[in-house]
Design a protein around this motif. Structure first.
Motif, short mmCIF file in Angstrom:
data_model
loop_
_atom_site.label_atom_id
_atom_site.label_comp_id
_atom_site.label_asym_id
_atom_site.label_seq_id
_atom_site.Cartn_x
_atom_site.Cartn_y
_atom_site.Cartn_z
N LYS A 41 -3.00 -8.33 -1.97
CA LYS A 41 -1.74 -7.70 -1.54
C LYS A 41 -0.45 -7.81 -2.26
CE LYS A 41 1.08 -8.18 2.74
NZ LYS A 41 1.40 -9.18 3.95
N GLU A 42 -0.22 -9.02 -2.93
CA GLU A 42 0.67 -9.12 -3.72
C GLU A 42 0.87 -8.31 -5.02
OE1 GLU A 42 0.96 -13.16 -5.05
OE2 GLU A 42 1.44 -13.97 -2.91
N ASN A 43 -0.35 -8.04 -5.57
CA ASN A 43 -0.52 -7.16 -6.72
C ASN A 43 -0.93 -5.71 -6.27
OD1 ASN A 43 -0.29 -9.26 -9.26
ND2 ASN A 43 -1.49 -10.24 -7.64
N ASN A 44 -1.11 -5.43 -5.08
CA ASN A 44 -1.66 -4.06 -4.84
C ASN A 44 -2.77 -3.76 -5.49
OD1 ASN A 44 -1.30 -1.74 -3.12
ND2 ASN A 44 -0.12 -0.72 -4.70
N LEU A 45 -3.71 -4.57 -5.62
CA LEU A 45 -5.05 -4.50 -6.17
C LEU A 45 -5.99 -3.46 -5.53
CD1 LEU A 45 -5.68 -8.09 -7.71
CD2 LEU A 45 -4.39 -5.93 -8.66
N LYS A 46 -6.81 -2.57 -6.05
CA LYS A 46 -7.99 -1.91 -5.63
C LYS A 46 -9.07 -2.04 -6.13
CE LYS A 46 -4.58 1.61 -3.84
NZ LYS A 46 -3.52 1.09 -4.21
N GLY A 47 -10.21 -2.36 -5.62
CA GLY A 47 -11.52 -2.29 -6.21
C GLY A 47 -11.56 -3.17 -7.52
#
Length: 250
Positions: free
Chosen positions: A175-181
């Motif tokens: 969430k904090e780093n807006n990560l995907k996959g």
């Protein structure tokens, strides 16, 4: 690996807790039955918070029914017994480290620290999450000289499972780093973090290390990590350059 051998501390704590006053008089069949159950639980619960393991111990004590209900400790009581034994071992190792009898290399898996700094040099934000009490995790990371590499923070148990878990840490990181996959990389030797990583579609690397030698493969860990869903299994970080190339797909 300051805590290498923690299982051998937890095993007798669990057996004695389950058998209670029957510990000294239990026949071999009964002792082996309890020991097998304790070892199976320890194996399956590797990587989760100690306080959660102690919750499991309370349930096993109640299940075997050798200890009167009024004599059964709560999870905090059993944790204190276990932690006292564990910290006695850790303190002895720390004394040897501080006196120069042992070095940082005696407490870390081969190549691990250099690998962490190699990731940091590439701009990767690093986090450390453990099932051990947070204060102890920070203290040990500082004493071994690699606390500064975890610019994302160092996390550990706070004694309340509603406020901390590896699942929560991973969810917050995403969430904090807006990560995907595959922007999420999780490296660990416990099934918990590997499973949570796979649920988030991240890259899960299992460390099936021989903590006694600090290098080489531990077959039991390997099997456990494969079942948890690890996509890559390594015994140590002796081939760190190859691993980094693989991670960054060079």
């Amino acid at each position: 690996t300051q805590r290498e051998g923690w299982e051998h501390i937890m095993e007798p704590v669990m057996i004695k807790a389950i058998l209670g006053d029957h510990y000294d008089t239990a026949d071999k069949a009964l002792y082996d039955k309890v020991r097998t159950r304790a070892l199976d639980f320890i194996d399956k619960s590797t990587g989760i918070q100690t306080i959660v393991q102690m919750e499991g111990l309370v349930k096993m004590v109640e299940e075997f029914n050798f200890v009167p209900k009024e004599a059964i400790l709560d999870k905090f009581g059993y944790k204190e017994i276990y932690n006292n034994g564990l910290m006695e071992m850790v303190d002895e190792r720390m004394t040897k480290l501080n006196s120069g009898q042992l070095t940082v290399q005696d407490f870390t898996v081969k190549g691990a620290v250099d690998f962490l700094y190699a990731l940091k040099d590439r701009g990767i934000k690093l986090y450390l999450a453990s099932g051990t009490d947070k204060a102890d995790v920070i203290n040990e990371a500082e004493s071994l000289g690699y606390a500064d590499v975890f610019d994302g923070g160092i996390y550990g148990s706070v004694g309340d499972i509603s406020k901390y878990s590896k699942k929560m840490v991973i969810e917050n990181i995403i969430k904090e780093n807006n990560l995907k996959g595959n922007e999420l990389l999780v490296i660990g030797d416990g099934p918990v973090e590997i499973k949570e990583c796979r649920k988030a579609n991240g890259i899960a690397i299992g460390i099936a290390s021989d903590e006694v030698r600090r290098y080489g493969l531990n077959q039991e860990k390997r099997s456990r990590l494969i079942k948890a869903g690890a996509q890559i299994i390594i015994p140590d970080f002796s081939q760190a350059d190859t691993l980094i190339d693989l991670i960054f797909k060079k």
